[in-house]
Design a protein around this motif. Structure first.
Motif, PDB file in Angstrom:
ATOM      1  N   VAL A  59      40.304  34.790  46.342  1.00 53.35           N
ATOM      2  CA  VAL A  59      39.656  36.083  46.552  1.00 53.35           C
ATOM      3  C   VAL A  59      38.746  36.465  45.381  1.00 53.35           C
ATOM      4  O   VAL A  59      37.622  36.936  45.601  1.00 53.35           O
ATOM      5  CB  VAL A  59      40.707  37.181  46.829  1.00 53.35           C
ATOM      6  N   PRO A  60      39.153  36.288  44.109  1.00 51.68           N
ATOM      7  CA  PRO A  60      38.242  36.674  43.018  1.00 51.68           C
ATOM      8  C   PRO A  60      36.916  35.925  43.047  1.00 51.68           C
ATOM      9  O   PRO A  60      35.850  36.517  42.824  1.00 51.68           O
ATOM     10  CB  PRO A  60      39.052  36.336  41.759  1.00 51.68           C
ATOM     11  N   LEU A  61      36.961  34.628  43.338  1.00 56.96           N
ATOM     12  CA  LEU A  61      35.733  33.844  43.413  1.00 56.96           C
ATOM     13  C   LEU A  61      34.863  34.310  44.568  1.00 56.96           C
ATOM     14  O   LEU A  61      33.653  34.537  44.411  1.00 56.96           O
ATOM     15  CB  LEU A  61      36.072  32.357  43.586  1.00 56.96           C
ATOM     16  N   PHE A  62      35.460  34.480  45.748  1.00 56.15           N
ATOM     17  CA  PHE A  62      34.688  34.886  46.908  1.00 56.15           C
ATOM     18  C   PHE A  62      34.121  36.296  46.733  1.00 56.15           C
ATOM     19  O   PHE A  62      33.045  36.606  47.251  1.00 56.15           O
ATOM     20  CB  PHE A  62      35.547  34.820  48.165  1.00 56.15           C
ATOM     21  N   ALA A  63      34.841  37.141  46.025  1.00 56.26           N
ATOM     22  CA  ALA A  63      34.341  38.497  45.791  1.00 56.26           C
ATOM     23  C   ALA A  63      33.060  38.456  44.961  1.00 56.26           C
ATOM     24  O   ALA A  63      32.075  39.128  45.283  1.00 56.26           O
ATOM     25  CB  ALA A  63      35.406  39.337  45.087  1.00 56.26           C
ATOM     26  N   ALA A  64      33.054  37.660  43.898  1.00 57.62           N
ATOM     27  CA  ALA A  64      31.849  37.547  43.068  1.00 57.62           C
ATOM     28  C   ALA A  64      30.694  36.967  43.875  1.00 57.62           C
ATOM     29  O   ALA A  64      29.556  37.442  43.787  1.00 57.62           O
ATOM     30  CB  ALA A  64      32.138  36.678  41.839  1.00 57.62           C
ATOM     31  N   LEU A  65      30.967  35.946  44.677  1.00 55.92           N
ATOM     32  CA  LEU A  65      29.910  35.333  45.469  1.00 55.92           C
ATOM     33  C   LEU A  65      29.403  36.279  46.551  1.00 55.92           C
ATOM     34  O   LEU A  65      28.212  36.276  46.885  1.00 55.92           O
ATOM     35  CB  LEU A  65      30.420  34.034  46.100  1.00 55.92           C
ATOM     36  N   LEU A 246      47.863  38.433  43.459  1.00 56.62           N
ATOM     37  CA  LEU A 246      46.862  38.181  42.419  1.00 56.62           C
ATOM     38  C   LEU A 246      47.355  38.580  41.038  1.00 56.62           C
ATOM     39  O   LEU A 246      46.995  37.948  40.032  1.00 56.62           O
ATOM     40  CB  LEU A 246      45.569  38.953  42.739  1.00 56.62           C
ATOM     41  N   THR A 247      48.167  39.629  40.957  1.00 53.41           N
ATOM     42  CA  THR A 247      48.579  40.159  39.652  1.00 53.41           C
ATOM     43  C   THR A 247      49.391  39.157  38.839  1.00 53.41           C
ATOM     44  O   THR A 247      49.056  38.883  37.682  1.00 53.41           O
ATOM     45  CB  THR A 247      49.343  41.475  39.840  1.00 53.41           C
ATOM     46  N   PRO A 248      50.452  38.552  39.396  1.00 52.07           N
ATOM     47  CA  PRO A 248      51.173  37.555  38.599  1.00 52.07           C
ATOM     48  C   PRO A 248      50.429  36.237  38.448  1.00 52.07           C
ATOM     49  O   PRO A 248      50.591  35.533  37.444  1.00 52.07           O
ATOM     50  CB  PRO A 248      52.481  37.365  39.373  1.00 52.07           C
ATOM     51  N   ARG A 249      49.604  35.897  39.418  1.00 51.96           N
ATOM     52  CA  ARG A 249      48.903  34.608  39.367  1.00 51.96           C
ATOM     53  C   ARG A 249      47.815  34.618  38.305  1.00 51.96           C
ATOM     54  O   ARG A 249      47.607  33.623  37.603  1.00 51.96           O
ATOM     55  CB  ARG A 249      48.305  34.282  40.743  1.00 51.96           C
ATOM     56  N   TYR A 250      47.098  35.738  38.194  1.00 56.59           N
ATOM     57  CA  TYR A 250      45.997  35.855  37.240  1.00 56.59           C
ATOM     58  C   TYR A 250      46.245  37.078  36.357  1.00 56.59           C
ATOM     59  O   TYR A 250      45.800  38.185  36.674  1.00 56.59           O
ATOM     60  CB  TYR A 250      44.662  36.001  37.979  1.00 56.59           C
ATOM     61  N   PRO A 251      46.967  36.918  35.250  1.00 56.49           N
ATOM     62  CA  PRO A 251      47.374  38.068  34.433  1.00 56.49           C
ATOM     63  C   PRO A 251      46.220  38.945  33.953  1.00 56.49           C
ATOM     64  O   PRO A 251      46.337  40.169  33.959  1.00 56.49           O
ATOM     65  CB  PRO A 251      48.102  37.409  33.254  1.00 56.49           C
ATOM     66  N   SER A 252      45.108  38.338  33.532  1.00 54.02           N
ATOM     67  CA  SER A 252      43.988  39.148  33.047  1.00 54.02           C
ATOM     68  C   SER A 252      43.422  40.020  34.159  1.00 54.02           C
ATOM     69  O   SER A 252      43.165  41.213  33.976  1.00 54.02           O
ATOM     70  CB  SER A 252      42.890  38.253  32.464  1.00 54.02           C
ATOM     71  N   LEU A 253      43.221  39.413  35.332  1.00 54.43           N
ATOM     72  CA  LEU A 253      42.739  40.187  36.469  1.00 54.43           C
ATOM     73  C   LEU A 253      43.774  41.223  36.872  1.00 54.43           C
ATOM     74  O   LEU A 253      43.434  42.376  37.178  1.00 54.43           O
ATOM     75  CB  LEU A 253      42.436  39.260  37.645  1.00 54.43           C
ATOM     76  N   GLY A 254      45.044  40.832  36.845  1.00 50.14           N
ATOM     77  CA  GLY A 254      46.105  41.763  37.210  1.00 50.14           C
ATOM     78  C   GLY A 254      46.111  42.998  36.331  1.00 50.14           C
ATOM     79  O   GLY A 254      46.302  44.123  36.813  1.00 50.14           O
ATOM     80  N   ALA A 255      45.888  42.805  35.029  1.00 53.04           N
ATOM     81  CA  ALA A 255      45.855  43.946  34.110  1.00 53.04           C
ATOM     82  C   ALA A 255      44.696  44.873  34.437  1.00 53.04           C
ATOM     83  O   ALA A 255      44.808  46.098  34.320  1.00 53.04           O
ATOM     84  CB  ALA A 255      45.758  43.447  32.669  1.00 53.04           C
ATOM     85  N   LEU A 256      43.574  44.306  34.862  1.00 53.30           N
ATOM     86  CA  LEU A 256      42.423  45.130  35.239  1.00 53.30           C
ATOM     87  C   LEU A 256      42.698  45.898  36.529  1.00 53.30           C
ATOM     88  O   LEU A 256      42.301  47.058  36.678  1.00 53.30           O
ATOM     89  CB  LEU A 256      41.187  44.246  35.408  1.00 53.30           C
ATOM     90  N   LEU A 257      43.380  45.250  37.471  1.00 53.14           N
ATOM     91  CA  LEU A 257      43.655  45.889  38.743  1.00 53.14           C
ATOM     92  C   LEU A 257      44.710  46.990  38.624  1.00 53.14           C
ATOM     93  O   LEU A 257      44.673  47.971  39.368  1.00 53.14           O
ATOM     94  CB  LEU A 257      44.123  44.847  39.764  1.00 53.14           C
ATOM     95  N   THR A 258      45.634  46.836  37.685  1.00 53.28           N
ATOM     96  CA  THR A 258      46.707  47.820  37.542  1.00 53.28           C
ATOM     97  C   THR A 258      46.412  48.869  36.486  1.00 53.28           C
ATOM     98  O   THR A 258      47.215  49.784  36.277  1.00 53.28           O
ATOM     99  CB  THR A 258      48.026  47.106  37.183  1.00 53.28           C
ATOM    100  N   GLY A 259      45.278  48.745  35.823  1.00 57.07           N
ATOM    101  CA  GLY A 259      44.924  49.736  34.808  1.00 57.07           C
ATOM    102  C   GLY A 259      45.454  49.424  33.436  1.00 57.07           C
ATOM    103  O   GLY A 259      45.320  50.251  32.513  1.00 57.07           O
TER     104      GLY A 259
END
Length: 302
Positions: A59-65, A246-259
């Protein structure tokens, strides 16, 4: 988005999310103008709709594209360099290591070569900042080879107008063998009726360094804008499907999504070089297969 004025396009990158209701909007059909070749215009990128169906991990890749594809709606089909750079750096802000690399691609139909993108060996960056090279992305966290600007040759552009959902979209190729498989030889994908074969040439990527050096400030500004918009689109997609994995799989993205952390703020005004970068895009003819400057799935194959 397709409705933004050309004046605003010259000032800033895409900064507004795609509303969830438009993720599945159909494309808008229009007749291409042979005297002014442009990508088909659509209300919402077909790749945005793919966010609802694709595996959660991509999902993160497809979102950017999807953001990039939407921004290219109705634009001239020009350069790989700024697009690839901004996707790689934009996803870098979200915690993903994406590699931009030089590549050569051959487009065939029925065994007959119709076109090539890029050159075998090192590319040339000309004094007017065009190049004969081509670039793609190796997205290691997703095991995908991505060509976000494959629709540069007139034959592929005509195909894009016949199938707006897929024809103009980035190519995304899943490689189970990862980067090692990519570097073993040609990687082929079907974009019916054409067959496209890629030869990755990371050893020649440094040939683009003068180009990136010339436009670095503007490219970094655009990449940060893309990161903000991509994060907004992922947030919108969470209203339509369960993305908690997504949150546990990608910690950096997860931190952004959870604030837990925030992206750097986008400057209120773009750097002067941004106006130059975007302004040159509108003046380049796409049919000479030179890399110029732009702002800015079909079903995966591998």
């Amino acid at each position: 988005m397709a409705g933004r004025s050309s004046r605003r396009q010259r000032r800033e990158p895409v900064r507004h999310p795609i509303p969830p209701g438009r993720l599945t909007a159909p494309p808008r059909r229009e007749t291409p103008d042979p005297d002014d070749p442009r990508l088909p215009r659509f209300e919402s990128s077909g790749m945005a709709a793919a966010l609802i169906k694709c595996p959660v991990e991509v999902v993160p890749l497809f979102a950017a594209l999807a953001v990039v594809h939407q921004e290219m709606s109705g634009a001239r089909p020009n350069s790989c360099l700024p697009v690839c750079y901004q996707i790689a750096a934009g996803l870098g802000h979200l915690g993903f290591d994406i590699e931009l690399m030089a590549a050569y691609a051959e487009v065939t139909r029925g065994g007959i070569r119709h076109a090539n993108l890029g050159v075998r060996g090192p590319a040339v960056v000309r004094p007017d900042w065009t190049t004969n090279g081509h670039s793609v992305l190796w997205a290691a966290p997703f095991n995908r080879l991505v060509d976000p600007t494959v629709v540069q040759h007139p034959e592929l552009l005509r195909l894009a107008h016949q199938d707006q959902q897929k024809g103009s979209a980035p190519l995304v190729i899943h490689l189970d063998g990862g980067r090692k498989q990519l570097l073993q030889g040609g990687v082929g994908v079907v974009r019916d009726p054409f067959f496209i074969t890629y030869l990755a040439q990371p050893q020649h990527t440094a040939a683009f360094d003068p180009w990136f050096g010339e436009f670095r400030e503007a490219l970094d500004y655009g990449a940060l804008g893309l990161a903000h918009t991509t994060l907004e689109l992922i947030t919108a997609a969470r209203e339509l499907r369960d993305l908690r994995a997504l949150t546990p799989r990608y910690p950096s993205l997860g931190a952004l999504l959870t604030g837990g952390k925030e992206l750097p703020p986008l400057p209120a005004e773009p750097p002067p070089s941004w106006v130059r970068l975007v302004g040159e895009a509108a003046d380049r003819a796409p049919t000479d297969q030179r890399d110029s400057v732009v702002r800015g799935e079909e079903a995966e194959a591998g």
